[in-house]
Scaffold this active site. Structure first.
Site, PDB file in Angstrom:
ATOM      1  N   SER A  26       0.721  -0.901  -0.316  1.00 52.53           N
ATOM      2  CA  SER A  26      -0.072  -0.098   0.134  1.00 52.53           C
ATOM      3  C   SER A  26       0.892   1.210   0.047  1.00 52.53           C
ATOM      4  O   SER A  26       2.043   1.258   0.319  1.00 52.53           O
ATOM      5  CB  SER A  26      -0.864   0.109   1.123  1.00 52.53           C
ATOM      6  N   THR A  29       2.913   1.676   2.926  1.00 51.89           N
ATOM      7  CA  THR A  29       4.028  -0.114   3.343  1.00 51.89           C
ATOM      8  C   THR A  29       5.199   0.343   2.048  1.00 51.89           C
ATOM      9  O   THR A  29       6.206   0.163   2.443  1.00 51.89           O
ATOM     10  CB  THR A  29       3.659  -0.826   2.824  1.00 51.89           C
ATOM     11  N   ARG A  33       9.489   1.495   2.615  1.00 52.87           N
ATOM     12  CA  ARG A  33      10.511  -0.087   2.034  1.00 52.87           C
ATOM     13  C   ARG A  33      11.312   0.816   0.952  1.00 52.87           C
ATOM     14  O   ARG A  33      12.854   0.655   0.544  1.00 52.87           O
ATOM     15  CB  ARG A  33      10.129  -0.640   0.844  1.00 52.87           C
ATOM     16  N   LYS A 136      -5.922 -11.171  -2.904  1.00 53.65           N
ATOM     17  CA  LYS A 136      -5.340 -11.663  -1.787  1.00 53.65           C
ATOM     18  C   LYS A 136      -6.423 -10.109  -0.642  1.00 53.65           C
ATOM     19  O   LYS A 136      -6.409  -9.038  -0.294  1.00 53.65           O
ATOM     20  CB  LYS A 136      -4.224 -10.986  -1.773  1.00 53.65           C
ATOM     21  N   GLU A 178      -5.639 -15.230   3.361  1.00 51.99           N
ATOM     22  CA  GLU A 178      -3.966 -15.288   3.923  1.00 51.99           C
ATOM     23  C   GLU A 178      -4.278 -14.789   5.509  1.00 51.99           C
ATOM     24  O   GLU A 178      -4.957 -13.765   5.782  1.00 51.99           O
ATOM     25  CB  GLU A 178      -3.334 -12.994   3.466  1.00 51.99           C
ATOM     26  N   LYS A 220      -2.423 -18.299   2.065  1.00 50.42           N
ATOM     27  CA  LYS A 220      -1.213 -18.035   2.344  1.00 50.42           C
ATOM     28  C   LYS A 220      -0.650 -17.883   3.843  1.00 50.42           C
ATOM     29  O   LYS A 220      -1.106 -16.615   4.792  1.00 50.42           O
ATOM     30  CB  LYS A 220      -1.413 -16.619   1.776  1.00 50.42           C
ATOM     31  N   GLY A 264       9.756 -11.455   6.879  1.00 49.30           N
ATOM     32  CA  GLY A 264      10.228 -11.035   7.736  1.00 49.30           C
ATOM     33  C   GLY A 264      11.844 -11.586   8.092  1.00 49.30           C
ATOM     34  O   GLY A 264      13.098 -11.009   8.132  1.00 49.30           O
ATOM     35  N   SER A 290       4.327 -16.757  -1.457  1.00 53.16           N
ATOM     36  CA  SER A 290       3.678 -15.421  -2.578  1.00 53.16           C
ATOM     37  C   SER A 290       4.321 -14.452  -1.691  1.00 53.16           C
ATOM     38  O   SER A 290       4.454 -14.176  -0.662  1.00 53.16           O
ATOM     39  CB  SER A 290       2.952 -15.499  -1.867  1.00 53.16           C
ATOM     40  N   GLY A 292       6.531 -11.441  -0.488  1.00 53.89           N
ATOM     41  CA  GLY A 292       6.790  -9.511  -1.272  1.00 53.89           C
ATOM     42  C   GLY A 292       8.468  -9.467  -0.196  1.00 53.89           C
ATOM     43  O   GLY A 292       9.645  -9.682  -1.538  1.00 53.89           O
TER      44      GLY A 292
HETATM   45  P1  13P Z   1       5.866  -9.986   3.048  1.00 53.13           P
HETATM   46  O1  13P Z   1       6.475 -11.531   2.223  1.00 53.13           O
HETATM   47  O2  13P Z   1       6.865  -9.624   2.908  1.00 53.13           O
HETATM   48  O3  13P Z   1       5.322 -11.078   4.466  1.00 53.13           O
HETATM   49  O4  13P Z   1       4.890  -9.869   2.176  1.00 53.13           O
HETATM   50  C1  13P Z   1       3.426 -10.873   1.659  1.00 53.13           C
HETATM   51  C2  13P Z   1       2.169 -10.642   2.101  1.00 53.13           C
HETATM   52  O5  13P Z   1       2.282 -10.017   0.688  1.00 53.13           O
HETATM   53  C3  13P Z   1       1.899  -9.631   2.831  1.00 53.13           C
HETATM   54  O6  13P Z   1       0.521  -9.116   2.263  1.00 53.13           O
END
Ligand code: 13P
Length: 345
Positions: A26, A29, A33, A136, A178, A220, A264, A290, A292
Site C-alpha cells: 500500500s 508500506t 520500503r 488477496k 491470508e 497464504k 520478515g 508468495s 514480498g
Molecule cells: P512478505 O513476504 O514481505 O511478508 O509479504 C507478503 C505479503 O503479501 C503480505 O501480505
C-alpha cells in the site's frame, strides 16, 4: 461463477517451479520500503519500480502470478502497456490486493481486524474488468506469549476472510486467503504453532460454513517460526517439521496450493525453509511462495532509484525468483547463493 475455470486458474498459479510475487504494498508500506534506500515515494517512482520488476526477463519461469495494489493495476509501462496486460502476455497472472488494511479491534486491545468488505462486490467487478484473475486479503493476527490473540479476534478475522473468499468466487476471481500470524515478539516456535493451528482451524471452519470451494482458492499462511525476539532460534528442519505438521492437521487436501508469506525472514531463510519443506514431500498441496520482502529486498537495495542500477537490480530479482523456483522442488542449496545464477537458468 465457473468453478472449473477457477480451479484451473488456482492450479496454474502454483504450477511446477512457480509461485507468486507480492508487489501489492500500500502507499504507506511502499514509502517505508523506499525510505530504507532514501528514495522518495511518488506515483512515478512507484510505477518505475514496479515496471523494473515486471519487465525482468526470465521471471516467468518461476512466477505464476503477481499481486498488485489498486494504483499499480491502473498503471502502465513507459510504452503505455497496462501492467496487467504486460504480465498476462508473459504468462503471469495479475492479481489484486482487495483488503483495506488492519485496524484495532474494538474492545480487544492488542488485536486487529482487517477492513474492506463494504463495497467489495462492486470493486471485484471492476478489478475483473481491469484484468485481475485472483485477489488477496490479509488478516493480521498479533501474537504474544499469553493472551493475544483473543479467541474473538481469531473468529472475527476468519469470518471476514470467508466473506471475502465467497465474494471472490462469486465474481469469478480466485481468492488467496491470508491469515498472517506475525513474527514480531519473543514467543517461541511452540506458541507460534499453537496459535497458527487455532487460526487455520477457525479459517477453514468459516470457509466451509460460507460454501467456499476449497479447490478454487489458495492459502497464504505464515511459516511456523519463533518470534524475532525469541532467544531460542529454530533450525531449518525444525521450522519445516513444525509447519508441515500444523498444515497437515488443519488444511484440507482439496486446497491446491499453499503459498507462504515471508513475513520478515531474510531472503535466504525464506528460500531455505521452503526448500526444506519440499524436500519432505510429496504433500497433498503444492507448497510454494508468495513473497514480498524476500523477493524484493535485494532488488530495491540494488536499484536505489538509479537508472544505471536497473540491469543489476533485475539480475538480483531474477536470481531470487529462480532460487525460489528450485526450492519449490526441494533442489535448492545454500551454496547456490554464491554461484553465478546465470547457470540456474
Ligand atoms: P512478505 O513476504 O514481505 O511478508 O509479504 C507478503 C505479503 O503479501 C503480505 O501480505
Amino acid at each position: 461463477m465457473n468453478i472449473d475455470e477457477l480451479k484451473s486458474l488456482a492450479t496454474a498459479i502454483v504450477a511446477e517451479h512457480k509461485g507468486v510475487l507480492a508487489a501489492d504494498e500500500s502507499g504507506p508500506t511502499i514509502k517505508k520500503r523506499f525510505d530504507s534506500v532514501k528514495l522518495e515515494s511518488t506515483e512515478e517512482t512507484r510505477r518505475r519500480y514496479r515496471e523494473i520488476l515486471f519487465t525482468t526477463r526470465g521471471i516467468e519461469q518461476a512466477i505464476g502470478g503477481v499481486i498488485l495494489f489498486d494504483e499499480t493495476l491502473r498503471q502502465a509501462t513507459g510504452d503505455g502497456i497496462p501492467f496487467a496486460e504486460l504480465l498476462s502476455r508473459r504468462g503471469i497472472m495479475p492479481g489484486i490486493k482487495v483488503d483495506q488494511g488492519a485496524k484495532a479491534l474494538a474492545l480487544h486491545s492488542g488485536n486487529k481486524i482487517t477492513e474492506g468488505l463494504d463495497g467489495l462486490r462492486e470493486r471485484l467487478a471492476e478489478y475483473k474488468q481491469l484484468g485481475a484473475k485472483f485477489a488477496k486479503w490479509r488478516a493480521v493476527i498479533e501474537i504474544d506469549e499469553h493472551d493475544i490473540p483473543s479467541a474473538y479476534a481469531i473468529r472475527a478475522n476468519a469470518h471476514a476472510l470467508a466473506r471475502y473468499a465467497a465474494l471472490c468466487q462469486e465474481a469469478g476471481i480466485v481468492p488467496i486467503v491470508e491469515p498472517e500470524v506475525l513474527m514480531d515478539g519473543a514467543h517461541g516456535i511452540e506458541r507460534c504453532k499453537a496459535v497458527t493451528s487455532q487460526v487455520l482451524e477457525a479459517v477453514f471452519s468459516e470457509l466451509d460454513a460460507h460454501g467456499v470451494v476449497f479447490e478454487a482458492m489458495l492459502l497464504k499462511p505464515n511459516m511456523v517460526i519463533p518470534g524475532k525476539k525469541c532467544v531460542r532460534r529454530a533450525s531449518e528442519q525444525e521450522v519445516a517439521e513444525a509447519t508441515i505438521h500444523c498444515l497437515a492437521n488443519y488444511v484440507p487436501a482439496a486446497v491446491p496450493g499453499i503459498v507462504f508469506l515471508s513475513g520478515g525472514q531474510s531472503p535466504e531463510d525464506a528460500t531455505g525453509h521452503l526448500n526444506a519443506m519440499n524436500m519432505r514431500g510429496p504433500h497433498p498441496w503444492q507448497l510454494s511462495f508468495s513473497y514480498g520482502r524476500a523477493l524484493q529486498e535485494p532488488v530495491l537495495a540494488t536499484w536505489k532509484g538509479l537508472e544505471s542500477n536497473v540491469v543489476a537490480a533485475q539480475m538480483a530479482f531474477l536470481k531470487r525468483c529462480l532460487l525460489n523456483g528450485l526450492a519449490r522442488a526441494g533442489t535448492y542449496t545454500r551454496d547456490m547463493e554464491a554461484t553465478d545464477f546465470q547457470s540456474l537458468k
